[in-house]
Design an enzyme around this catalytic site. Structure first.
Site, PDB file in Angstrom:
ATOM      1  N   GLY A   1       0.859  -3.738   0.160  1.00  0.00           N
ATOM      2  CA  GLY A   1       0.726  -4.927  -0.684  1.00  0.00           C
ATOM      3  C   GLY A   1       1.035  -6.171   0.127  1.00  0.00           C
ATOM      4  O   GLY A   1       1.614  -6.086   1.218  1.00  0.00           O
TER       5      GLY A   1
ATOM      6  N   GLN B   1       3.906 -14.702   1.198  1.00  0.00           N
ATOM      7  CA  GLN B   1       4.278 -14.161   2.512  1.00  0.00           C
ATOM      8  C   GLN B   1       3.441 -14.748   3.653  1.00  0.00           C
ATOM      9  O   GLN B   1       3.830 -14.651   4.809  1.00  0.00           O
ATOM     10  CB  GLN B   1       4.145 -12.630   2.514  1.00  0.00           C
ATOM     11  CG  GLN B   1       5.140 -11.942   1.595  1.00  0.00           C
ATOM     12  CD  GLN B   1       4.893 -10.460   1.545  1.00  0.00           C
ATOM     13  OE1 GLN B   1       4.052  -9.994   0.787  1.00  0.00           O
ATOM     14  NE2 GLN B   1       5.593  -9.700   2.364  1.00  0.00           N
TER      15      GLN B   1
ATOM     16  N   CYS C   1       9.304  -4.068   3.242  1.00  0.00           N
ATOM     17  CA  CYS C   1       8.613  -5.353   3.055  1.00  0.00           C
ATOM     18  C   CYS C   1       8.133  -5.832   4.415  1.00  0.00           C
ATOM     19  O   CYS C   1       8.892  -5.798   5.399  1.00  0.00           O
ATOM     20  CB  CYS C   1       9.586  -6.369   2.449  1.00  0.00           C
ATOM     21  SG  CYS C   1       8.834  -7.973   2.144  1.00  0.00           S
ATOM     22  N   LEU C   2       6.882  -6.290   4.469  1.00  0.00           N
ATOM     23  CA  LEU C   2       6.338  -6.774   5.737  1.00  0.00           C
ATOM     24  C   LEU C   2       7.077  -8.022   6.206  1.00  0.00           C
ATOM     25  O   LEU C   2       7.048  -8.343   7.395  1.00  0.00           O
ATOM     26  CB  LEU C   2       4.838  -7.052   5.588  1.00  0.00           C
ATOM     27  CG  LEU C   2       3.989  -5.829   5.193  1.00  0.00           C
ATOM     28  CD1 LEU C   2       2.545  -6.244   4.952  1.00  0.00           C
ATOM     29  CD2 LEU C   2       4.070  -4.735   6.262  1.00  0.00           C
TER      30      LEU C   2
HETATM   31  O1  K1U Z   1       5.611  -6.894   2.236  1.00  0.00           O
HETATM   32  C1  K1U Z   1       5.180  -6.412   1.202  1.00  0.00           C
HETATM   33  O2  K1U Z   1       5.347  -6.978   0.139  1.00  0.00           O
HETATM   34  C2  K1U Z   1       4.432  -5.124   1.277  1.00  0.00           C
HETATM   35  C3  K1U Z   1       5.303  -3.894   1.075  1.00  0.00           C
HETATM   36  C4  K1U Z   1       5.070  -3.377  -0.314  1.00  0.00           C
HETATM   37  C5  K1U Z   1       6.014  -2.351  -0.845  1.00  0.00           C
HETATM   38  C6  K1U Z   1       6.321  -1.200  -0.164  1.00  0.00           C
HETATM   39  C7  K1U Z   1       7.166  -0.262  -0.698  1.00  0.00           C
HETATM   40  C8  K1U Z   1       7.708  -0.453  -1.933  1.00  0.00           C
HETATM   41  C9  K1U Z   1       7.417  -1.607  -2.600  1.00  0.00           C
HETATM   42  C10 K1U Z   1       6.562  -2.543  -2.066  1.00  0.00           C
HETATM   43  C11 K1U Z   1       4.934  -2.875   2.123  1.00  0.00           C
HETATM   44  O3  K1U Z   1       3.826  -2.490   2.235  1.00  0.00           O
HETATM   45  S1  K1U Z   1       6.190  -2.297   3.143  1.00  0.00           S
HETATM   46  C12 K1U Z   1       5.454  -1.180   4.287  1.00  0.00           C
HETATM   47  C13 K1U Z   1       4.879   0.071   3.740  1.00  0.00           C
HETATM   48  O4  K1U Z   1       3.749   0.313   4.010  1.00  0.00           O
HETATM   49  C14 K1U Z   1       5.582   1.023   2.852  1.00  0.00           C
HETATM   50  C15 K1U Z   1       6.950   1.146   2.808  1.00  0.00           C
HETATM   51  C16 K1U Z   1       7.563   2.064   1.959  1.00  0.00           C
HETATM   52  C17 K1U Z   1       6.787   2.888   1.155  1.00  0.00           C
HETATM   53  C18 K1U Z   1       5.410   2.783   1.223  1.00  0.00           C
HETATM   54  C19 K1U Z   1       4.819   1.873   2.078  1.00  0.00           C
HETATM   55 ZN    ZN Z   2       7.475  -7.695   0.339  1.00  0.00          ZN
END
Ligand code: K1U
Ligand code: ZN
Length: 178
Positions: A46, A51, A92-93
Site C-alpha cells: 500500500g 508518503q 511501513c515504507l
Molecule cells: O508504507 C505503507 O503504508 C505500506 C505498508 C502497508 C502495510 C503493511 C503491513 C501492514 C499494514 C500496512 C507496506 O507495504 S510495508 C511492507 C510490506 O510489504 C509488508 C509488511 C508486512 C506485511 C505485509 C507486507
Molecule cells: Zn505506512
C-alpha cells in the site's frame, strides 16, 4: 511514469492532514500511476499520497500474491468497522526495517471513488482491512509507530535518524571519490 521519493519517519510532513481530491482528472491519474510504480518497486502492499509528499486523500493498494489486483481509493470514508479486533505485525515504507504489532478492526467497509471517479463500497477483512486502516491513518497524518509505547517510538526515531545520517555520509564519500 516515475518513481517518487518516499518520506521517512520522523519527517514532520508525514503528520500533515490530507485534503480531499477535488477532481479525478489527468493529474490525479498520473499521480496514481506513479504511486503504483513506487509501491511495486518498494515491494509494498500500500501507499498513501502523504508518503510521497502529496497531501490529498488518495491511496493505492495491492495485497495480492501475484501483484495484479490494484485498488485505488480516492477520498475514502470509513462506513463501518467490526467490533472484533485483531493484532498483527505492521510495516511501513516510511519506517524501513521496523515491524511491530498494532490492533485494528478485523473487518471494515469503506466508501471511496475509483480511478474513474465512480463511487464504490469495499468490504475488507484480514490483510486488506489492516492495510486500508493503515493507509487511511497516513491521510490523517498518523504513522503506525504512534500506536507503540513512547519508549519504542523514541528508539525508532533515534535508529532512523542515525541511519539517515549514515546514508548521507556514504553519499558524500561516494561523490568525493567519483
Ligand atoms: O508504507 C505503507 O503504508 C505500506 C505498508 C502497508 C502495510 C503493511 C503491513 C501492514 C499494514 C500496512 C507496506 O507495504 S510495508 C511492507 C510490506 O510489504 C509488508 C509488511 C508486512 C506485511 C505485509 C507486507
Ligand atoms: Zn505506512
Amino acid at each position: 511514469m516515475a518513481l517518487l521519493p518516499i518520506l521517512r519517519y520522523p519527517d514532520s510532513r508525514l503528520h500533515k492532514v490530507a485534503r480531499p481530491v477535488e477532481a479525478v482528472d489527468a493529474r490525479i491519474r498520473s499521480l496514481i500511476a506513479d504511486m503504483f510504480e513506487t509501491m511495486y518497486d518498494a515491494k509494498g502492499i500500500g501507499l498513501a499520497a502523504t508518503q510521497v509528499d502529496v497531501h490529498e486523500r488518495l491511496i493505492v493498494i495491492d495485497t495480492s500474491e501475484e501483484r495484479n489486483e490494484p485498488l485505488v481509493l480516492i477520498n475514502p470514508e470509513l462506513v463501518w468497522a467490526s467490533e472484533e479486533r485483531l493484532k498483527g505485525d505492521e510495516g511501513c515504507l516510511s519506517v524501513p526495517g521496523i515491524y511491530d504489532g498494532v490492533e485494528r478492526a478485523a473487518r471494515v467497509k469503506v466508501r471511496a471513488l475509483d480511478a474513474e471517479g465512480r463511487s464504490r463500497e469495499i468490504e475488507a477483512e484480514d490483510l486488506l482491512a489492516v492495510c486500508i486502516q493503515h493507509e487511511m491513518d497516513h491521510l490523517m497524518g498518523k504513522v503506525f509507530v504512534q500506536y507503540l509505547s513512547p519508549l519504542k517510538q523514541g528508539r525508532i526515531k533515534t535508529k532512523l535518524l542515525k541511519q539517515e545520517k549514515q546514508e548521507k555520509q556514504e553519499r558524500r564519500e561516494h561523490q568525493e571519490s567519483a
